[in-house]
Motif scaffolding. Structure first.
Motif, PDB file in Angstrom:
ATOM      1  N   ALA A 115     -83.425  18.060  22.366  1.00 65.48           N
ATOM      2  CA  ALA A 115     -83.550  19.486  22.950  1.00 65.48           C
ATOM      3  C   ALA A 115     -82.199  20.105  23.359  1.00 65.48           C
ATOM      4  CB  ALA A 115     -84.390  19.721  24.311  1.00 65.48           C
ATOM      5  N   LEU A 116     -81.238  19.082  24.046  1.00 58.00           N
ATOM      6  CA  LEU A 116     -80.115  19.632  24.365  1.00 58.00           C
ATOM      7  C   LEU A 116     -78.959  19.916  23.233  1.00 58.00           C
ATOM      8  CD1 LEU A 116     -78.011  20.299  26.791  1.00 58.00           C
ATOM      9  CD2 LEU A 116     -77.494  17.829  26.859  1.00 58.00           C
ATOM     10  N   LEU A 117     -79.280  19.049  22.148  1.00 60.24           N
ATOM     11  CA  LEU A 117     -78.412  19.179  20.932  1.00 60.24           C
ATOM     12  C   LEU A 117     -78.918  20.532  20.070  1.00 60.24           C
ATOM     13  CD1 LEU A 117     -77.722  15.558  20.365  1.00 60.24           C
ATOM     14  CD2 LEU A 117     -76.085  17.382  20.989  1.00 60.24           C
ATOM     15  N   GLY A 118     -80.019  20.979  20.346  1.00 54.43           N
ATOM     16  CA  GLY A 118     -80.564  22.094  19.773  1.00 54.43           C
ATOM     17  C   GLY A 118     -81.382  21.510  18.315  1.00 54.43           C
ATOM     18  N   GLU A 119     -81.598  20.438  18.305  1.00 58.64           N
ATOM     19  CA  GLU A 119     -82.299  19.758  16.986  1.00 58.64           C
ATOM     20  C   GLU A 119     -83.639  19.831  17.107  1.00 58.64           C
ATOM     21  OE1 GLU A 119     -80.915  18.115  14.249  1.00 58.64           O
ATOM     22  OE2 GLU A 119     -78.927  19.117  15.083  1.00 58.64           O
TER      23      GLU A 119
END
Length: 151
Positions: A144-148
């Motif tokens: 979620a934080l890495l946008g994956e």
């Protein structure tokens, strides 16, 4: 691997299993931190010695009455030997994992070098990855934080 390290890792795994059982019964609200550590175009990911076998961002629980920023600094000192970093807030993620309702406070810091001192009892592996070539599987909050969008 020394017997003392094997024993400490076993302790982490046992504690995680007991906590998971407690979370199943209680369904608690939990507060934690995740830290996005970068060096140039690389991201530091870890695999814990307990819990799901995923690549994750380092982090941990926020103690009662502890500010999240303080928790981030404490966890990075404990897990990776990072004593001082210029932490920047990177948002908050809400989710459910392991029977908990999580509020994850995210922080980021650019490190001057790739050198860290992993806690071998808690971390099975620590590795730097190019941002464009992140490994599978990624932990839920790391993704979620890495946008994956992989899981």
């Amino acid at each position: 691997m020394p017997a003392s390290l094997r024993l400490r890792r076993l302790g982490y795994r046992l504690a995680y299993r007991l906590l998971t059982a407690w979370w199943f019964v209680r369904r608690p609200d939990a507060e934690g931190v995740k830290c996005l550590l970068t060096h140039g175009q690389e991201v530091l990911l870890v695999q814990h010695t307990y819990g799901p076998a995923v690549w994750d961002l380092p982090g941990g629980a926020v103690k009662r009455d502890e500010p999240p920023l303080t928790a981030a600094g404490r966890e990075m000192a404990e897990e990776l030997g990072i004593a001082d970093a210029d932490w920047q807030a990177a948002g908050t993620i809400h989710g459910r994992q392991s029977f908990r309702r999580d509020t994850i406070h995210c922080f980021r810091a650019e490190l001057p070098s790739r050198t860290v001192a992993p806690n071998a009892a808690e971390l099975a592996e620590t590795r730097w990855f190019p941002r464009r070539a992140l490994p599978d599987p990624l932990g839920l909050y790391a993704a979620a934080l890495l946008g994956e969008r992989r899981r």
